[in-house]
Design a protein around this motif. Sequence first.
Motif, mmCIF file in Angstrom:
data_model
loop_
_atom_site.group_PDB
_atom_site.id
_atom_site.type_symbol
_atom_site.label_atom_id
_atom_site.label_comp_id
_atom_site.label_asym_id
_atom_site.label_seq_id
_atom_site.Cartn_x
_atom_site.Cartn_y
_atom_site.Cartn_z
ATOM 1 N N ALA A 168 -41.161 66.179 15.763
ATOM 2 C CA ALA A 168 -40.605 65.302 14.726
ATOM 3 C C ALA A 168 -40.963 65.767 13.321
ATOM 4 O O ALA A 168 -40.181 65.587 12.380
ATOM 5 N N ILE A 169 -42.141 66.373 13.149
ATOM 6 C CA ILE A 169 -42.540 66.818 11.808
ATOM 7 C C ILE A 169 -42.066 68.239 11.501
ATOM 8 O O ILE A 169 -42.290 68.741 10.389
ATOM 9 N N GLY A 170 -41.407 68.883 12.476
ATOM 10 C CA GLY A 170 -40.952 70.248 12.237
ATOM 11 C C GLY A 170 -41.959 71.299 12.661
ATOM 12 O O GLY A 170 -41.981 72.403 12.107
ATOM 13 N N LYS A 171 -42.815 70.940 13.626
ATOM 14 C CA LYS A 171 -43.809 71.868 14.188
ATOM 15 C C LYS A 171 -44.711 72.442 13.090
ATOM 16 O O LYS A 171 -45.084 71.735 12.163
ATOM 17 N N ALA A 172 -45.068 73.732 13.222
ATOM 18 C CA ALA A 172 -46.054 74.330 12.316
ATOM 19 C C ALA A 172 -45.592 74.293 10.859
ATOM 20 O O ALA A 172 -46.389 74.040 9.945
ATOM 21 N N ALA A 173 -44.315 74.546 10.620
ATOM 22 C CA ALA A 173 -43.802 74.556 9.240
ATOM 23 C C ALA A 173 -43.986 73.188 8.593
ATOM 24 O O ALA A 173 -44.367 73.091 7.409
ATOM 25 N N GLY A 174 -43.701 72.134 9.366
ATOM 26 C CA GLY A 174 -43.867 70.790 8.828
ATOM 27 C C GLY A 174 -45.327 70.444 8.589
ATOM 28 O O GLY A 174 -45.671 69.801 7.583
ATOM 29 N N ASP A 176 -47.790 72.603 7.985
ATOM 30 C CA ASP A 176 -48.283 73.401 6.857
ATOM 31 C C ASP A 176 -47.810 72.827 5.523
ATOM 32 O O ASP A 176 -48.562 72.805 4.540
ATOM 33 N N ALA A 177 -46.567 72.347 5.474
ATOM 34 C CA ALA A 177 -46.045 71.743 4.248
ATOM 35 C C ALA A 177 -46.824 70.480 3.893
ATOM 36 O O ALA A 177 -47.178 70.248 2.733
ATOM 37 N N THR A 185 -56.411 73.960 2.723
ATOM 38 C CA THR A 185 -56.069 75.338 2.364
ATOM 39 C C THR A 185 -56.416 76.354 3.447
ATOM 40 O O THR A 185 -56.018 77.508 3.354
ATOM 41 N N GLY A 186 -57.151 75.938 4.480
ATOM 42 C CA GLY A 186 -57.572 76.870 5.516
ATOM 43 C C GLY A 186 -57.071 76.507 6.891
ATOM 44 O O GLY A 186 -57.688 76.871 7.890
ATOM 45 N N THR A 187 -55.935 75.789 6.951
ATOM 46 C CA THR A 187 -55.382 75.335 8.225
ATOM 47 C C THR A 187 -53.986 75.911 8.401
ATOM 48 O O THR A 187 -53.171 75.876 7.484
ATOM 49 N N GLU A 188 -53.718 76.417 9.591
ATOM 50 C CA GLU A 188 -52.421 77.022 9.887
ATOM 51 C C GLU A 188 -51.925 76.527 11.239
ATOM 52 O O GLU A 188 -52.621 76.646 12.252
ATOM 53 N N GLY A 189 -50.731 75.960 11.250
ATOM 54 C CA GLY A 189 -50.171 75.389 12.463
ATOM 55 C C GLY A 189 -50.013 76.396 13.586
ATOM 56 O O GLY A 189 -49.741 77.579 13.353
ATOM 57 N N GLY A 190 -50.176 75.931 14.822
ATOM 58 C CA GLY A 190 -50.040 76.789 15.996
ATOM 59 C C GLY A 190 -48.610 77.242 16.217
ATOM 60 O O GLY A 190 -47.652 76.596 15.776
#
Length: 343
Positions: A168-174, A176-177, A185-190
């Motif tokens: 629903a949030i757009g996976k990693a891209a959502g 990260d946004a 600043t140090g978190t990156e979606g799977g």
Amino acid sequence: MESSRAVSRRARRSHRPLLSLALASVAVVGATAAGTVYMKAQAHSGSGAVSSAATPSASPPPATTTQEAAVAEPVVDFDERLARAMKSVTVTGRAKVSVAVLDFDSGDSAVHGGSAFDTASIVKVDILAALLLRHQEAGTSLSAREKAYATSMIENSDNASASALWDAIGKAAGLDAANRTLGLTGTEGGDGALWGLTQTTAADQLALLQQVFGDDSALSQASRSYLQGLMGQIEADQRWGVSAAADGPGFALKNGWLPRSTTGLWDVNSIGRVTVDGRTYLVAVLSNGNSTQAEGISLVEAAAKAAVSVFTNTDTDTDTDTNADADTAAEAGAGASAASVSR
């Protein structure tokens, strides 16, 4: 999460008897000056109006005979305090741990370790925060289905619900946004559907907790209250982790645990809010390389207690030198797929 105290000085004044008529004019000038000083002292003390006559009606107040020495408050290195406290935490085998803590009342904080870790299920707090931000921006509310997913995702750590809201949030891209808005600043979606392999740091998780529990937040009061309520109702068998540092039941948390298919070792994490002696602390503990889930839980709980002790224990200069430096390399294959039992 250091200033000097200015010290006021007052000069002594002494008056000598008049020796001759030749010094009369000097005496008048001296009396006028003394009267002025006295009037200023009275005005400052709020004692009311005074006469402007040259000769004062009473003797000036006695001069100060001692002076305070300027004393600078010591600078406290809370990171160093936390590093010392972590020496009491036993880290075995290939395990690795990082922790961050914030004294909510003072704003002082400390971080130990800066490596990135798999989130496992603590990312579910971040997923819900991202979803709430989307609704805030759109001026809408969570649907009944989204609320049901959110409840089971946070309170029961249900993975199917997390996957639905991840989409629903757009996976990693959502994610990260949203994290750019939240200040992470140090978190990156799977990758893809692997939300449990989102990478994060203890410092970032502390920043997320501040967004959830603090007033200076991109999340609205309603969004914060909603998240706090869910984190305060974790099911009974998941009430471990940072809650071990609390001195009562008034805690809110989210845990994550994940056995890695490549190594058989466990990621065990815990984030949340605890209260000790009436003060509030935000705590985030991340670990990996644990031989078992139980071993990981023990490590996380010991680290949480050590973190809070930075602010609750005044005896921080111990020379305990146990195996806090058993800091082995992160497990191989960090990008491998999560096992189906990821929570």
